[in-house]
Scaffold this motif. Structure first.
Motif, PDB file in Angstrom:
ATOM      1  N   LEU A 255       0.837  -1.215   0.000  1.00 20.69           N
ATOM      2  CA  LEU A 255       0.000   0.000   0.000  1.00 20.69           C
ATOM      3  C   LEU A 255       0.867   1.259   0.000  1.00 20.69           C
ATOM      4  CD1 LEU A 255      -3.001  -0.655   2.450  1.00 20.69           C
ATOM      5  CD2 LEU A 255      -2.972  -0.666  -0.061  1.00 20.69           C
ATOM      6  N   LYS A 256       1.954   1.235   0.743  1.00 19.19           N
ATOM      7  CA  LYS A 256       2.825   2.420   0.805  1.00 19.19           C
ATOM      8  C   LYS A 256       3.418   2.716  -0.577  1.00 19.19           C
ATOM      9  CE  LYS A 256       6.724   4.606   3.034  1.00 19.19           C
ATOM     10  NZ  LYS A 256       7.697   4.649   4.109  1.00 19.19           N
ATOM     11  N   LEU A 258       2.045   1.773  -3.501  1.00 16.74           N
ATOM     12  CA  LEU A 258       1.064   1.970  -4.570  1.00 16.74           C
ATOM     13  C   LEU A 258       0.150   3.176  -4.366  1.00 16.74           C
ATOM     14  CD1 LEU A 258       0.056  -1.781  -5.030  1.00 16.74           C
ATOM     15  CD2 LEU A 258       1.511  -0.406  -6.524  1.00 16.74           C
ATOM     16  N   LEU A 259      -0.196   3.473  -3.103  1.00 15.69           N
ATOM     17  CA  LEU A 259      -1.183   4.540  -2.871  1.00 15.69           C
ATOM     18  C   LEU A 259      -0.522   5.916  -2.929  1.00 15.69           C
ATOM     19  CD1 LEU A 259      -3.364   3.317   0.173  1.00 15.69           C
ATOM     20  CD2 LEU A 259      -3.961   3.331  -2.258  1.00 15.69           C
ATOM     21  N   PRO A 260      -1.282   6.924  -3.365  1.00 13.58           N
ATOM     22  CA  PRO A 260      -0.789   8.304  -3.204  1.00 13.58           C
ATOM     23  C   PRO A 260      -0.527   8.559  -1.712  1.00 13.58           C
ATOM     24  CG  PRO A 260      -2.815   8.240  -4.517  1.00 13.58           C
ATOM     25  CD  PRO A 260      -2.617   6.855  -3.970  1.00 13.58           C
ATOM     26  N   GLN A 261       0.480   9.361  -1.404  1.00 11.28           N
ATOM     27  CA  GLN A 261       0.906   9.588  -0.015  1.00 11.28           C
ATOM     28  C   GLN A 261      -0.262   9.995   0.887  1.00 11.28           C
ATOM     29  OE1 GLN A 261       3.919   9.093   1.246  1.00 11.28           O
ATOM     30  NE2 GLN A 261       3.686  10.036   3.245  1.00 11.28           N
ATOM     31  N   TRP A 263      -3.452   9.397   0.658  1.00 17.28           N
ATOM     32  CA  TRP A 263      -4.358   8.266   0.918  1.00 17.28           C
ATOM     33  C   TRP A 263      -3.723   7.312   1.934  1.00 17.28           C
ATOM     34  CZ3 TRP A 263      -6.944   6.173  -4.213  1.00 17.28           C
ATOM     35  CH2 TRP A 263      -7.555   7.257  -4.880  1.00 17.28           C
ATOM     36  N   PHE A 264      -2.448   7.053   1.710  1.00 19.21           N
ATOM     37  CA  PHE A 264      -1.752   6.118   2.603  1.00 19.21           C
ATOM     38  C   PHE A 264      -1.759   6.659   4.037  1.00 19.21           C
ATOM     39  CE2 PHE A 264       2.099   4.454   4.662  1.00 19.21           C
ATOM     40  CZ  PHE A 264       1.752   3.113   4.646  1.00 19.21           C
ATOM     41  N   VAL A 267      -5.104   6.115   5.655  1.00 19.69           N
ATOM     42  CA  VAL A 267      -5.260   4.710   6.075  1.00 19.69           C
ATOM     43  C   VAL A 267      -4.532   4.494   7.396  1.00 19.69           C
ATOM     44  CG1 VAL A 267      -4.601   2.316   5.511  1.00 19.69           C
ATOM     45  CG2 VAL A 267      -5.541   3.802   3.724  1.00 19.69           C
TER      46      VAL A 267
END
Ligand SMILES: NC(=O)c1ccc[n+]([C@@H]2O[C@H](COP(=O)([O-])OP(=O)(O)OC[C@H]3O[C@@H](n4cnc5c(N)ncnc54)[C@H](OP(=O)(O)O)[C@@H]3O)[C@@H](O)[C@H]2O)c1
Length: 274
Positions: A255-256, A258-261, A263-264, A267
């Motif tokens: 997730l770290k 792949l996701l935009p910062q 969004w991460f 989460v």
């Protein structure tokens, strides 16, 4: 010095948790295991064949004496597990320089100290596995565990570099990145002295501690880490990073990436109560 066909491993911090699980597991798999620890070992472990050597990873002389003793007995050290460590909790601002130094002295300089003592021996042998217990906190900067995360991020950089340097000598460097496991880590966790009710971070810190305790209450047993270690030691060219833990936690690694910062971070804020 005598040499046998049996493989020899040195494990630091083998008195409990992940280190103890790895020591017992590899012993059962036929390894000659040197359980290095500060406290006296359990009789049952000694009777089962674990070899105990005193070692405090924050003490140069203690590390040198332990390695000399193992070499005198076994003649060779095929593998090292850098496992000894502890955690400090608290906002970075609330963590004193003394507390921060103590965290780095064990978790980072302790590993560096043992690696520096063993690297020349493994280089001369022309082989060896040098494995270090990092953490998911070494991949993600966790709120209110900033110094712990910093110590594990430092290990990630150290081992990434060391892997290049030792490769031509046949010495393999790998990192294990566990999520939460059922060990004495939470009981041994130190709280920054200033992380009390007067701290500006108090409410969020306490919420994060609650979320962490809930995760730790359902953490898996550390024998899973021992199995990962066994697999690494069986490989001639293990990869650098080995993530292990509950799927709900290890997912943060992809997730770290792949996701935009933003969004991460959302989460992570939801997951940690921060
Ligand atoms: N449990 C988890 O959820 C988790 C997750 C990711 C990473 N880790 C890492 O796993 C490693 C092992 O921790 P654990 O979870 O198994 O916790 P643990 O049960 O508290 O074990 C920690 C071990 O480290 C030893 N130790 C601490 N300071 C030392 C020093 N100065 N010299 C020598 N030994 C020392 C302790 O020895 P004493 O008995 O003498 O104190 C103990 O044997 C640590 O590096 C930790 O950061 C744990």
């Amino acid at each position: 010095m005598k040499q046998t066909a049996q493989k020899t491993i040195l494990i630091t911090g083998a008195s409990s948790g992940i280190g103890q699980a790895c020591a017992r597991h590899l012993l059962a798999k036929g390894w000659r295991v040197y359980a290095c620890q500060r406290s006296a070992p359990l009789d049952a472990d000694l009777q089962a064949g674990l070899r105990f050597v005193p070692m405090d990873v924050t003490d140069d002389a203690s590390v040198a004496q332990a390695i000399a003793k193992i070499l005198a007995e076994a003649g060779i050290i095929h593998a090292l597990l850098n496992n000894a460590g502890f955690a400090i909790a608290g906002a970075i601002e609330d963590t004193s320089m003394e507390e921060a130094r103590a965290q780095m002295e064990t978790n980072f300089f302790g590993v560096l100290r043992v690696c520096r003592a063993l690297a020349p021996i493994m280089r001369a042998q022309g082989h060896g596995h040098l494995v270090t217990i990092s953490s998911l906190a070494g991949v993600i900067g966790l709120p209110f565990s900033g110094l712990y995360s910093a110590s594990k991020f430092a290990l990630e950089g150290l081992c990434e570099s060391l892997r290049f340097e030792l490769r031509p000598f046949g010495v393999r460097v790998a990192l294990i990145e566990p999520g939460d496991f059922d060990t004495a880590l939470p009981a041994n966790r130190r709280r920054a002295a200033a992380a009390g009710p007067n701290s500006a971070y108090s409410a969020r810190f306490e919420a994060s501690q609650k979320a962490q305790a809930a995760d730790e209450a359902k953490a898996p047993k550390p024998h899973l880490v021992a199995r990962v270690l066994e697999r690494i030691l069986a490989q001639r060219r293990p990869k650098l990073r080995h993530v292990v833990g509950a799927a709900g936690q290890t997912i943060v690694v992809p997730l770290k990436r792949l996701l935009p910062q933003a969004w991460f971070e959302a989460v992570l804020r939801a997951a940690t109560g921060a």
